[in-house]
Design a protein around this motif. Sequence first.
Motif, PDB file in Angstrom:
ATOM      1  N   SER A  21     -78.127 -42.292  34.461  1.00 35.44           N
ATOM      2  CA  SER A  21     -79.118 -41.807  35.095  1.00 35.44           C
ATOM      3  C   SER A  21     -80.607 -41.146  34.863  1.00 35.44           C
ATOM      4  CB  SER A  21     -78.577 -41.304  36.363  1.00 35.44           C
ATOM      5  OG  SER A  21     -79.754 -41.253  37.388  1.00 35.44           O
ATOM      6  N   SER A  22     -81.516 -41.925  34.939  1.00 37.37           N
ATOM      7  CA  SER A  22     -83.176 -41.619  33.876  1.00 37.37           C
ATOM      8  C   SER A  22     -82.832 -39.707  35.272  1.00 37.37           C
ATOM      9  CB  SER A  22     -84.389 -42.442  34.837  1.00 37.37           C
ATOM     10  OG  SER A  22     -84.632 -42.390  35.517  1.00 37.37           O
ATOM     11  N   TRP A  23     -82.810 -39.628  36.300  1.00 32.42           N
ATOM     12  CA  TRP A  23     -82.855 -38.165  36.920  1.00 32.42           C
ATOM     13  C   TRP A  23     -82.002 -37.435  36.227  1.00 32.42           C
ATOM     14  CZ3 TRP A  23     -85.630 -37.849  40.930  1.00 32.42           C
ATOM     15  CH2 TRP A  23     -86.312 -38.872  40.859  1.00 32.42           C
ATOM     16  N   ARG A  48     -74.147 -40.249  38.010  1.00 36.40           N
ATOM     17  CA  ARG A  48     -73.931 -41.544  38.974  1.00 36.40           C
ATOM     18  C   ARG A  48     -73.329 -41.002  40.681  1.00 36.40           C
ATOM     19  NH1 ARG A  48     -70.462 -45.246  40.870  1.00 36.40           N
ATOM     20  NH2 ARG A  48     -68.462 -44.434  40.002  1.00 36.40           N
ATOM     21  N   SER A  73     -76.821 -36.491  43.604  1.00 37.80           N
ATOM     22  CA  SER A  73     -77.925 -37.223  44.895  1.00 37.80           C
ATOM     23  C   SER A  73     -78.805 -36.940  43.874  1.00 37.80           C
ATOM     24  CB  SER A  73     -78.326 -36.202  45.846  1.00 37.80           C
ATOM     25  OG  SER A  73     -76.861 -36.958  46.875  1.00 37.80           O
ATOM     26  N   PRO A  74     -79.655 -38.120  44.046  1.00 39.17           N
ATOM     27  CA  PRO A  74     -80.958 -37.773  43.193  1.00 39.17           C
ATOM     28  C   PRO A  74     -82.190 -36.713  43.474  1.00 39.17           C
ATOM     29  CG  PRO A  74     -81.121 -40.383  44.620  1.00 39.17           C
ATOM     30  CD  PRO A  74     -79.875 -39.477  44.669  1.00 39.17           C
ATOM     31  N   ALA A  75     -82.573 -37.023  42.455  1.00 42.25           N
ATOM     32  CA  ALA A  75     -83.317 -35.513  42.293  1.00 42.25           C
ATOM     33  C   ALA A  75     -82.471 -33.874  42.092  1.00 42.25           C
ATOM     34  CB  ALA A  75     -84.856 -34.877  43.378  1.00 42.25           C
TER      35      ALA A  75
END
Length: 470
Positions: free
Chosen positions: A405-407, A447, A450-452
């Motif tokens: 993930s790029s997050w 993965r 959650s995002p951010a």
Amino acid sequence: MPHRLLPQNDQILTVAQMRGGEEVLIAAGASVESLMRIAGLGAAEWVWRVSAGRSVTILCGPGNNGGDGYVIAEVIRERGGQVTVVAPVGPKTDAARDARTRYHGAVLGADAEVHGDVFVDCLYGSGLTRPLSAEDFALLVRLAQAHHHRIALDLPSGVQSDTGMLLNQGLPDYDATLALGAWKFAHFLMPAAATMGALRQVPIGIPAIDRAAVAVAKPRIAAPGADAHKYRRGLLAVVGGAMPGAAVLASLAAQGAGAGYVKLFADSKRNVPADLVVEQGALSDVLADDRNTAILVGPGLGRDAAARERLAVALADPVPAVVDADALILLAPRVLAERSAATVATPHEGELMALERAFDLDGTGSKPARALALAEASGMVVVAKGPDTVIAAPDGRLACAPRASSWLSTAGTGDVLAGCVASRLAAGTEAFAAACEGVWLHGEAARHASPAFTAGQLGQMVPAALAACL
């Protein structure tokens, strides 16, 4: 891309190794034409599924990648699908010419105006070493923009296979890339890896290649035995320093990655969770515990004289160690001279450059080449982390991690990675394997998050990543 989508054949081959593997098959009785047929049929299955009855446009180049495209086109045509082939020039290899004669549909020239649903790039494959011509580049971009979905065969045209370099700027992005026979380094290395979308592999029978690199795959981790206790599962000593928060993050990740006991050696217990043991006092005293099975030093260590002393004391402990963050800037060959236990270094790009200077390396070549050179010069297992992560061992073993993930590009996630690797090391896993396991757990934890997410939230997902391995 989630790790679980990588197929079972995990070797990563250079262009030369791939050719060698094909030569083995040919020596055993296969022909170039038969291998092209196998590759094309396998790729056609993926294209057929993606297209789901929608129109397909295939751009065929003059070489064997173009020949694969003709095979794909004939399979789709035979099944009643709507397929259009565009070829700027005719085939120039015997196998590609054979595939062209077996395709019973029309072939359009470079000036054809084609629009559709699925575009398949079979212009050039893994052997490309120079930029696309202006004409080829313009045709590729125009066709890619004229379709809703884009698939690259083996590699996107304009990518250098062994380094992941983009030979042209402004190349299209793809929804999926179908690797033929084996993974190539560009499937894992930036900047090319960012353009490829989901990765799938089409097997053609390539044998195992000696000393080939491998893709980091989901590890197999067993639950503790019925007679297990905290020390038998591994005691990890985490050395704190000037910025205690980083060491706490690493410790919490280590608790979730399988070690039975994690001790943080710090000056204060302030803001530390109740279930994390903190030892205070002289570092030389607290590290004298012969039950330690691994050491982690670096997160939040600082770079002053006190930090140098703590690093030297930590690496004097005769157990495997993970060296991260500030400790990598302070590390010098003399500090490692007396170590006999395994050492794992986890540098980002800036720290990698600092280590290369410290060990008199010129820092040239691809990321795998640089990681291998540092591993050989230093005797450490090197986890060269970043948007693409490469793991290298002093004995020449090499692994590349699938895209995560790029997050993960947020402060503190490197501390979580160090904790994951150190925990697997403390649990008794051999250093190179522990590094691969830690990298996989780190990506899998992202993965689940959650995002951010913050680094603390990432660390909380490590147990879920570990559960996926049981």
